[in-house]
Scaffold this motif. Structure first.
Motif, PDB file in Angstrom:
ATOM      1  N   MET A  93       9.026   2.505  -0.278  1.00  0.00           N
ATOM      2  CA  MET A  93       8.874   3.790   0.266  1.00  0.00           C
ATOM      3  C   MET A  93       8.147   3.690   0.334  1.00  0.00           C
ATOM      4  N   TYR A  94       6.456   4.021  -0.169  1.00  0.00           N
ATOM      5  CA  TYR A  94       5.728   4.618   0.233  1.00  0.00           C
ATOM      6  C   TYR A  94       4.519   3.056   1.241  1.00  0.00           C
ATOM      7  N   GLY A  95       5.313   2.053   1.477  1.00  0.00           N
ATOM      8  CA  GLY A  95       4.235   1.074   2.458  1.00  0.00           C
ATOM      9  C   GLY A  95       3.815  -0.247   1.785  1.00  0.00           C
ATOM     10  N   ASP A  96       2.896  -0.362   2.027  1.00  0.00           N
ATOM     11  CA  ASP A  96       2.918  -2.441   1.481  1.00  0.00           C
ATOM     12  C   ASP A  96       1.927  -2.177   0.557  1.00  0.00           C
ATOM     13  N   ILE A  97       2.607  -2.539  -0.278  1.00  0.00           N
ATOM     14  CA  ILE A  97       1.673  -3.371  -1.699  1.00  0.00           C
ATOM     15  C   ILE A  97       1.434  -4.630  -1.903  1.00  0.00           C
ATOM     16  N   VAL A  98       0.133  -4.872  -1.341  1.00  0.00           N
ATOM     17  CA  VAL A  98      -0.584  -5.992  -1.268  1.00  0.00           C
ATOM     18  C   VAL A  98      -1.465  -6.241  -3.117  1.00  0.00           C
ATOM     19  N   SER A  99      -0.910  -7.795  -3.301  1.00  0.00           N
ATOM     20  CA  SER A  99      -1.799  -8.237  -4.322  1.00  0.00           C
ATOM     21  C   SER A  99      -1.904  -9.604  -3.669  1.00  0.00           C
ATOM     22  N   ASP A 100      -3.264 -10.159  -3.840  1.00  0.00           N
ATOM     23  CA  ASP A 100      -3.888 -11.506  -3.851  1.00  0.00           C
ATOM     24  C   ASP A 100      -4.883 -11.451  -4.077  1.00  0.00           C
ATOM     25  N   TRP A 101      -5.209 -12.918  -4.317  1.00  0.00           N
ATOM     26  CA  TRP A 101      -6.027 -13.429  -5.635  1.00  0.00           C
ATOM     27  C   TRP A 101      -6.182 -14.962  -5.845  1.00  0.00           C
TER      28      TRP A 101
END
Length: 483
Positions: free
Chosen positions: A407-415
């Motif tokens: 609801m706050y926006g995009d969370i991105v987790s790339d490794w």
């Protein structure tokens, strides 16, 4: 006349598959998550589970390809969380729980099919526990306390019904109608016909429901109810371990994978015995079942996360990457594009044998986002207001791309692993914070940007606190998780 409305022509030639077009029909919920990794099989399994969500959710969670097509309550308890990472299912499950509330029995019992097109009611505890488990998760995932307020009385009455109707003097419950449905003992060629003790399952769920109602009561300011259900939970836990646990062998009754999974998932295992219980579970998976899961419908809802929380995400990954029966990879090898109703649908007869179910995908998709991708919500700061980013590099993986729109926006987790180093790119949306776990043998091995606060070393990771924005971490000395 009717003949003037319709004009049929004979197809010129022999139709082929290319002459037909499929139309997907499902509840119109927004896609909010993406997951991909370096293992093509895992990507295909994720796609199959995601397709199952699209096919099953049609106003209510129901079977799309079986003769029943009923909204059974068995699987949504934890597939709801998996679905939440990929799609916005907030309104969908608010509506689903409304159906449960309005059809609750006068005695507090709940049916396993709601809305009740079929009117039988076995008054079971396990499958209808969607009324406790989903609101508890929904509050943490979406940060909406109204879901607890709306369902609290239903949750409370349901739990008290089982106390009044089935609770024994030792605070255990014997009644569990379905057991761990379609576990590996259902396999046609299974050499292990052990099933999980139904009293163990029902008592474990009874304890879990007491804890959930107590927590909801605290969050809603119902302090006396919180005390009542906390005290009841303590008595159930004591009775559970006296009856089902052997402290001399560190084994639970039945000694199946599920018999260890439920106590671990719900916090029933005595702390000083936990490591030994985990070891028995791992032996059941890796030795007795040669790297395969033996759990069924309810066991699979907790199986993968239990292994991660126990420090063995490598074992969970080994199960996910299997290609022989029983496994999701086996289904893929047989041409499956969704997840089957049984582990060996390809050799079963036509009865109770759907080719598209959520029964055996359990909490798999959530595990891919949470463990491999590392995106976790924080129950202490619901709705992803505080994000816990904790990727687990396991097996042969060399990269994971993962995102979820909160609801706050995009969370991105790339490794990715490149040149022997672990590179980690993250994005945290506005008005939120995050705790980031970077795989590292020591803090000085990690390169960080300004604005990153080092907190501590924990296990095989360096832990940092960050605010909103984009960040890059690089660890030159790290290790894959596992033993």
């Amino acid at each position: 006349s009717r003949s003037s409305l319709f004009h049929f022509k004979q197809y010129p030639g022999k139709p082929t598959a290319a002459n037909f077009e499929g139309l997907v029909v499902h509840t119109d919920f927004e896609a909010v998550g993406q997951f991909a990794c370096s293992n093509d099989l895992i990507n295909k399994i994720y796609s199959n589970a995601r397709w199952g969500t699209r096919m099953q959710n049609r106003s209510v969670p129901m079977e799309p390809d079986r003769d029943e097509r009923m909204p059974w309550s068995g699987h949504p308890a934890k597939t709801s969380e998996s679905e939440g990472y990929a799609f916005n299912v907030a309104r969908f499950y608010d509506h689903f729980l409304h159906n449960y509330r309005v059809h609750q029995g006068a005695d507090g019992s709940l049916q396993e099919i709601l809305p009740p097109y079929w009117t039988f009611n076995y008054k079971d505890i396990v499958w209808p526990s969607v009324v406790t488990i989903i609101p508890d998760w929904y509050h943490d995932f979406y940060g909406d306390e109204r879901i607890l307020a709306d369902n609290y009385e239903c949750m409370k009455r349901f739990t008290l019904f089982h106390q009044k109707t089935y609770q024994k003097p030792d605070y255990t419950i014997d009644y569990c109608n379905y057991g761990d449905w379609v576990d590996s003992s259902w396999l046609k060629d299974s050499d292990d016909k052990r099933t999980t003790s139904r009293p163990l399952i029902s008592t474990a769920y009874y304890y879990h429901n007491c804890r959930i109602v107590a927590r909801a009561a605290r969050l809603l300011g119902k302090t006396e109810d919180a005390k009542t259900f906390d005290a009841l939970a303590d008595k159930v836990k004591e009775g559970f371990n006296k009856r089902f646990f052997n402290p001399k062998t560190d084994k639970y009754e039945s000694e199946t994978q599920a018999s260890y999974v439920f106590p671990l998932a719900f916090g029933l295992v005595p702390e000083d015995h936990k490591a030994a219980v985990v070891a028995h579970l791992v032996d059941e998976i890796m030795i007795r079942h040669k790297g395969h899961a033996s759990v069924g419908l309810v066991g699979m809802q907790w199986f993968m996360k239990v292994l991660t929380d126990a420090g063995r995400p490598d074992v969970a990954y080994a199960v996910a990457a299997q290609t022989t029966k029983p496994s999701w990879g086996y289904m893929v090898s047989k041409g499956a594009t969704t997840v089957w109703e049984r582990w060996d649908t390809d050799v079963q007869d036509g009865g109770m044998n759907g080719e598209s179910q959520k029964i055996l995908s359990g909490n798999l998709e959530a595990w891919l986002y949470q463990t491999l991708g590392g995106i976790n919500y924080d129950p202490e700061h619901p709705g992803f207001q505080h994000v816990i980013l904790h990727p687990r590099p396991v097996g042969d993986l060399t990269f994971v791309h993962c995102s979820h729109r909160s609801m706050y926006g995009d969370i991105v987790s790339d490794w990715k692993v490149e040149g022997g180093a672990f590179h980690y790119d993250v994005t945290i949306p506005p008005n939120t914070t995050a705790t980031v776990f970077v795989p590292a043998k020591e803090a000085k091995a990690v390169n960080v940007a300004e604005g990153v606060k080092f907190l501590r070393m924990e296990g095989t990771a360096a832990v940092y606190e960050i605010g909103s924005g984009k960040y890059t971490f690089a660890s030159s000395s790290w290790a894959r998780e596992g033993k």
